[in-house]
Motif scaffolding. Structure first.
Motif, PDB file in Angstrom:
ATOM      1  N   LYS A   1     -78.475  36.721   3.242  1.00  0.00           N
ATOM      2  CA  LYS A   1     -78.211  36.620   1.804  1.00  0.00           C
ATOM      3  C   LYS A   1     -78.712  35.310   1.207  1.00  0.00           C
ATOM      4  CE  LYS A   1     -75.719  40.432   1.898  1.00  0.00           C
ATOM      5  NZ  LYS A   1     -76.207  41.695   1.431  1.00  0.00           N
ATOM      6  N   SER A   2     -78.507  34.195   1.910  1.00  0.00           N
ATOM      7  CA  SER A   2     -78.889  32.901   1.346  1.00  0.00           C
ATOM      8  C   SER A   2     -80.391  32.723   1.250  1.00  0.00           C
ATOM      9  CB  SER A   2     -78.274  31.755   2.148  1.00  0.00           C
ATOM     10  OG  SER A   2     -78.762  31.780   3.471  1.00  0.00           O
TER      11      SER A   2
ATOM     12  N   TYR B   1     -65.116  41.027  -7.081  1.00  0.00           N
ATOM     13  CA  TYR B   1     -66.376  40.351  -7.401  1.00  0.00           C
ATOM     14  C   TYR B   1     -66.332  39.812  -8.826  1.00  0.00           C
ATOM     15  CZ  TYR B   1     -71.231  39.264  -8.137  1.00  0.00           C
ATOM     16  OH  TYR B   1     -72.388  38.586  -8.435  1.00  0.00           O
TER      17      TYR B   1
ATOM     18  N   ILE C   1     -77.296  27.252  -4.265  1.00  0.00           N
ATOM     19  CA  ILE C   1     -77.177  28.135  -3.112  1.00  0.00           C
ATOM     20  C   ILE C   1     -77.438  27.288  -1.876  1.00  0.00           C
ATOM     21  CG2 ILE C   1     -78.177  30.122  -1.920  1.00  0.00           C
ATOM     22  CD1 ILE C   1     -78.920  31.226  -4.678  1.00  0.00           C
TER      23      ILE C   1
ATOM     24  N   SER D   1     -79.831  41.123   4.015  1.00  0.00           N
ATOM     25  CA  SER D   1     -79.491  39.904   4.761  1.00  0.00           C
ATOM     26  C   SER D   1     -80.761  39.269   5.292  1.00  0.00           C
ATOM     27  CB  SER D   1     -78.558  40.237   5.923  1.00  0.00           C
ATOM     28  OG  SER D   1     -77.307  40.624   5.412  1.00  0.00           O
TER      29      SER D   1
ATOM     30  N   ASP E   1     -66.875  38.126  -0.074  1.00  0.00           N
ATOM     31  CA  ASP E   1     -67.108  38.516   1.314  1.00  0.00           C
ATOM     32  C   ASP E   1     -68.112  39.661   1.363  1.00  0.00           C
ATOM     33  OD1 ASP E   1     -66.790  38.442   4.149  1.00  0.00           O
ATOM     34  OD2 ASP E   1     -65.485  40.197   4.000  1.00  0.00           O
ATOM     35  N   TRP E   2     -69.272  39.358   1.913  1.00  0.00           N
ATOM     36  CA  TRP E   2     -70.371  40.328   1.978  1.00  0.00           C
ATOM     37  C   TRP E   2     -69.956  41.596   2.705  1.00  0.00           C
ATOM     38  CZ3 TRP E   2     -73.540  39.098  -1.561  1.00  0.00           C
ATOM     39  CH2 TRP E   2     -73.910  37.774  -1.805  1.00  0.00           C
TER      40      TRP E   2
ATOM     41  N   TYR F   1     -75.007  34.943  -6.195  1.00  0.00           N
ATOM     42  CA  TYR F   1     -74.853  34.741  -4.745  1.00  0.00           C
ATOM     43  C   TYR F   1     -73.462  34.191  -4.409  1.00  0.00           C
ATOM     44  CZ  TYR F   1     -75.019  32.397  -0.261  1.00  0.00           C
ATOM     45  OH  TYR F   1     -74.709  31.962   1.001  1.00  0.00           O
ATOM     46  N   LEU F   2     -73.041  33.147  -5.121  1.00  0.00           N
ATOM     47  CA  LEU F   2     -71.770  32.493  -4.807  1.00  0.00           C
ATOM     48  C   LEU F   2     -70.583  33.439  -4.989  1.00  0.00           C
ATOM     49  CD1 LEU F   2     -72.556  29.033  -6.417  1.00  0.00           C
ATOM     50  CD2 LEU F   2     -72.445  29.568  -3.975  1.00  0.00           C
TER      51      LEU F   2
ATOM     52  N   ARG G   1     -70.655  35.771  -2.017  1.00  0.00           N
ATOM     53  CA  ARG G   1     -70.187  35.072  -0.810  1.00  0.00           C
ATOM     54  C   ARG G   1     -68.666  34.941  -0.825  1.00  0.00           C
ATOM     55  NH1 ARG G   1     -70.999  28.885  -0.809  1.00  0.00           N
ATOM     56  NH2 ARG G   1     -69.284  29.247  -2.232  1.00  0.00           N
ATOM     57  N   ASP G   2     -68.112  34.560  -1.968  1.00  0.00           N
ATOM     58  CA  ASP G   2     -66.661  34.386  -2.063  1.00  0.00           C
ATOM     59  C   ASP G   2     -65.918  35.719  -1.983  1.00  0.00           C
ATOM     60  OD1 ASP G   2     -67.265  31.737  -2.324  1.00  0.00           O
ATOM     61  OD2 ASP G   2     -66.572  31.544  -4.402  1.00  0.00           O
TER      62      ASP G   2
ATOM     63  N   TRP H   1     -82.357  35.049  -5.864  1.00  0.00           N
ATOM     64  CA  TRP H   1     -81.262  35.485  -6.723  1.00  0.00           C
ATOM     65  C   TRP H   1     -81.589  35.195  -8.178  1.00  0.00           C
ATOM     66  CZ3 TRP H   1     -77.474  38.294  -4.581  1.00  0.00           C
ATOM     67  CH2 TRP H   1     -77.329  38.225  -3.207  1.00  0.00           C
TER      68      TRP H   1
END
Length: 144
Positions: free
Chosen positions: A59-60, A93, A112, A57, A77-78, A70-71, A74-75, A64
């Motif tokens: 993350k953004s 995932y 991102i 972290s 949930d980390w 990444y997306l 994120r979707d 990558w």
């Protein structure tokens, strides 16, 4: 084959059929599908999953291999990815990653989001009188 979006399987099948005399084996089809993802800079699905799970972290702010990695993380949930077993998190995932891979194959550009910036200007400290006033309020509110 379930790791790849339908568009990628069709593209891989077309490539395999055009470049061989016989119908492709399952192993050859997987190779063709993975090669198609690489053309777009996308890592193989499980490699993307490992990258997302191991990224520190924030993350953004990480580098990558592709925005889809990444997306999808994120979707998914980390917190969910970090605190559950692979047998639970991998299907979630993979579904998100396949959706983003399909978007890339359709020609969409993925980005991102920029990390949140920290305030440029620090707040000015309170004067001694203001500090004493605030301290007095805190004492009254807490009953001290």
């Amino acid at each position: 084959m379930a790791d790849f979006p339908v568009e990628q399987i069709l593209k891989g099948a077309k490539h395999a059929i055009e470049n061989s005399e016989y119908l492709p084996t399952l192993h050859r089809m997987i190779e063709c599908c993975q090669a198609g993802l690489i053309e777009f800079g996308l890592p193989a699905p499980h490699d993307a999953y490992i990258e997302a799970c191991q990224a520190p972290s924030p993350k953004s702010a990480q580098h990558w291999s592709h925005p889809a990695v990444y997306l999808a993380g994120r979707d998914s949930d980390w917190f969910f990815l970090a605190n559950n077993q692979e047998r639970i998190t991998w299907p979630v995932y993979r579904e998100h990653y396949q959706r983003y891979c399909a978007a890339v194959l359709r020609g969409e550009e993925l980005l991102i989001p920029a990390p949140e910036a920290i305030e440029k200007e620090a707040a000015e400290p309170l004067s001694k009188d203001e500090q004493m006033t605030e301290l007095k309020k805190l004492r009254e509110e807490s009953g001290l």
